[in-house]
Design an enzyme around this catalytic site. Sequence first.
Site, PDB file in Angstrom:
ATOM      1  N   TYR A 157       0.840  -1.200   0.000  1.00 30.46           N
ATOM      2  CA  TYR A 157       0.000   0.000   0.000  1.00 30.46           C
ATOM      3  C   TYR A 157       0.884   1.263   0.000  1.00 30.46           C
ATOM      4  CZ  TYR A 157      -4.400   2.509   0.737  1.00 30.46           C
ATOM      5  OH  TYR A 157      -5.493   3.327   0.601  1.00 30.46           O
ATOM      6  N   LYS A 164      -3.034   8.397   3.174  1.00 31.88           N
ATOM      7  CA  LYS A 164      -4.253   8.237   4.004  1.00 31.88           C
ATOM      8  C   LYS A 164      -4.028   8.789   5.413  1.00 31.88           C
ATOM      9  CE  LYS A 164      -7.019   6.351   0.949  1.00 31.88           C
ATOM     10  NZ  LYS A 164      -7.952   7.226   0.234  1.00 31.88           N
ATOM     11  N   ILE A 193     -12.280  -3.404  -0.921  1.00 25.07           N
ATOM     12  CA  ILE A 193     -13.430  -3.679  -1.791  1.00 25.07           C
ATOM     13  C   ILE A 193     -12.920  -3.669  -3.231  1.00 25.07           C
ATOM     14  CG2 ILE A 193     -15.655  -2.789  -2.595  1.00 25.07           C
ATOM     15  CD1 ILE A 193     -15.986  -1.403   0.129  1.00 25.07           C
ATOM     16  N   LEU A 196     -11.997  -0.281  -9.317  1.00 21.52           N
ATOM     17  CA  LEU A 196     -10.967   0.030 -10.314  1.00 21.52           C
ATOM     18  C   LEU A 196      -9.642   0.402  -9.634  1.00 21.52           C
ATOM     19  CD1 LEU A 196     -10.867   0.297 -13.403  1.00 21.52           C
ATOM     20  CD2 LEU A 196     -11.350   2.734 -13.111  1.00 21.52           C
TER      21      LEU A 196
HETATM   22  N1  LIG Z   1     -11.591  -0.095  -2.800  1.00 23.03           N
HETATM   23  C1  LIG Z   1     -11.016  -0.206  -1.608  1.00 23.03           C
HETATM   24  O1  LIG Z   1     -10.582  -1.294  -1.194  1.00 23.03           O
HETATM   25  C2  LIG Z   1     -10.903   0.999  -0.709  1.00 23.03           C
HETATM   26  C3  LIG Z   1     -10.732   0.813   0.662  1.00 23.03           C
HETATM   27  C4  LIG Z   1     -10.619   1.937   1.488  1.00 23.03           C
HETATM   28  C5  LIG Z   1     -10.667   3.197   0.928  1.00 23.03           C
HETATM   29  N2  LIG Z   1     -10.825   3.355  -0.420  1.00 23.03           N
HETATM   30  C6  LIG Z   1     -10.873   4.707  -0.968  1.00 23.03           C
HETATM   31  O2  LIG Z   1     -12.133   4.933  -1.562  1.00 23.03           O
HETATM   32  C7  LIG Z   1     -12.008   6.014  -2.487  1.00 23.03           C
HETATM   33  C8  LIG Z   1     -12.705   5.621  -3.776  1.00 23.03           C
HETATM   34  O3  LIG Z   1     -11.990   4.578  -4.422  1.00 23.03           O
HETATM   35  P1  LIG Z   1     -12.691   3.300  -5.073  1.00 23.03           P
HETATM   36  O4  LIG Z   1     -12.080   2.118  -4.429  1.00 23.03           O
HETATM   37  O5  LIG Z   1     -14.158   3.469  -5.085  1.00 23.03           O
HETATM   38  O6  LIG Z   1     -12.099   3.289  -6.563  1.00 23.03           O
HETATM   39  P2  LIG Z   1     -12.581   3.992  -7.917  1.00 23.03           P
HETATM   40  O7  LIG Z   1     -11.479   3.719  -8.889  1.00 23.03           O
HETATM   41  O8  LIG Z   1     -13.923   3.561  -8.296  1.00 23.03           O
HETATM   42  O9  LIG Z   1     -12.619   5.540  -7.529  1.00 23.03           O
HETATM   43  C9  LIG Z   1     -11.476   6.375  -7.511  1.00 23.03           C
HETATM   44  C10 LIG Z   1     -11.877   7.644  -8.216  1.00 23.03           C
HETATM   45  O10 LIG Z   1     -10.837   8.619  -8.133  1.00 23.03           O
HETATM   46  C11 LIG Z   1     -10.953   9.376  -9.323  1.00 23.03           C
HETATM   47  N3  LIG Z   1      -9.760  10.185  -9.566  1.00 23.03           N
HETATM   48  C12 LIG Z   1      -8.472   9.771  -9.679  1.00 23.03           C
HETATM   49  N4  LIG Z   1      -7.682  10.814  -9.967  1.00 23.03           N
HETATM   50  C13 LIG Z   1      -8.500  11.915 -10.008  1.00 23.03           C
HETATM   51  C14 LIG Z   1      -8.278  13.293 -10.269  1.00 23.03           C
HETATM   52  N5  LIG Z   1      -7.078  13.787 -10.554  1.00 23.03           N
HETATM   53  N6  LIG Z   1      -9.355  14.133 -10.246  1.00 23.03           N
HETATM   54  C15 LIG Z   1     -10.584  13.670  -9.971  1.00 23.03           C
HETATM   55  N7  LIG Z   1     -10.865  12.359  -9.730  1.00 23.03           N
HETATM   56  C16 LIG Z   1      -9.815  11.518  -9.759  1.00 23.03           C
HETATM   57  C17 LIG Z   1     -11.176   8.327 -10.393  1.00 23.03           C
HETATM   58  O11 LIG Z   1     -11.682   8.904 -11.585  1.00 23.03           O
HETATM   59  C18 LIG Z   1     -12.179   7.430  -9.705  1.00 23.03           C
HETATM   60  O12 LIG Z   1     -13.481   7.860  -9.995  1.00 23.03           O
HETATM   61  C19 LIG Z   1     -10.514   6.278  -2.622  1.00 23.03           C
HETATM   62  O13 LIG Z   1     -10.157   7.357  -1.784  1.00 23.03           O
HETATM   63  C20 LIG Z   1      -9.901   5.000  -2.094  1.00 23.03           C
HETATM   64  O14 LIG Z   1      -8.577   5.165  -1.612  1.00 23.03           O
HETATM   65  C21 LIG Z   1     -10.957   2.272  -1.253  1.00 23.03           C
END
Ligand SMILES: NC(=O)c1ccc[n+]([C@@H]2O[C@H](COP(=O)([O-])OP(=O)(O)OC[C@H]3O[C@@H](n4cnc5c(N)ncnc54)[C@H](O)[C@@H]3O)[C@@H](O)[C@H]2O)c1
Length: 257
Positions: A157, A164, A193, A196
């Site tokens: 990570y 974070k 989760i 992408l």
């Molecule tokens: N999926 C997991 O396991 C998980 C766990 C904990 C936290 N998160 C956090 O949840 C949040 C959402 O991620 P996700 O897992 O739904 O993935 P996701 O890929 O669906 O969403 C990430 C989003 O960030 C956007 N993004 C990236 N660069 C950008 C920029 N310069 N300007 C505007 N938008 C931008 C992308 O277009 C995308 O829509 C993130 O902060 C991620 O770190 C995810």
Amino acid sequence: MTQSLEGRTGIILGVANKRSIAWACASALAKQGMRLCFTYMGERLKSKVEDLAAECPGSIVLECDVTKPEHIDACFEHLKEEFGFLDTVVHAVAFAKREELEGDFYHTSKEGYMIAHEVSVYSLTAIARRALPLMEGREGSIITLSYIGGERVIPNYNVMGIAKAALEASVRYLANDLGPKGIRVNAISAGPIRTLSASGVSGFSQMLDELAAKAPLRRNVTQEEVGDTCLFLSGPGSRGITGTTIFVDAGYHIMGV
Ligand SMILES: NC(=O)c1ccc[n+]([C@@H]2O[C@H](COP(=O)([O-])OP(=O)(O)OC[C@H]3O[C@@H](n4cnc5c(N)ncnc54)[C@H](O)[C@@H]3O)[C@@H](O)[C@H]2O)c1
């Protein structure tokens, strides 16, 4: 305490597709009647986000690359004209180069470090500043997404863990600044989760297996569970909560071994 959010408005940053945590948050809010503004980054995602937004009555879709101040300014100008005010901000945006999400952390490049922090951390403050005039005095709520890698070492990570940690600290500083203006700021620390972004983290499947084996609930969490917590943090049921990070991880964070 789920109350109608009819007459309320929100902005959702971070929908890429149906699997996005941001989409689960948007769905939960829209179901309670909140009118939403969706943002997307880059033409490639435009039609996908427009298709999803069409499922939420009264919503609008705007472009916003959070590394571009002119996009953020234009987005909030447009929002002011369309909505006039804002109650909820969902910041679900993060990015790190794929090569920074594997191997040893000490290999992190300066460029990779800066990009991860610009997109995943600084953007929260930049957005909060633009949102403030539209949210002031409305008991609004700003919600961002974190991960336990900001508190503990999760192999691969790497720079995202550092980002974070800074994001959660930003939540506390913003909560202190914006509290007197009636705005709450919180983070949801979600369990892993499949999305992408998650596919870019090396060994992600092992993270899912590890959590399902060790978490008190002995399972992974879903986007919908995170969306429901977002709904809670947006509504009056959480009116006394600010500056905190709420885990939605089936209890994994309490475990020692
Ligand atoms: N999926 C997991 O396991 C998980 C766990 C904990 C936290 N998160 C956090 O949840 C949040 C959402 O991620 P996700 O897992 O739904 O993935 P996701 O890929 O669906 O969403 C990430 C989003 O960030 C956007 N993004 C990236 N660069 C950008 C920029 N310069 N300007 C505007 N938008 C931008 C992308 O277009 C995308 O829509 C993130 O902060 C991620 O770190 C995810």
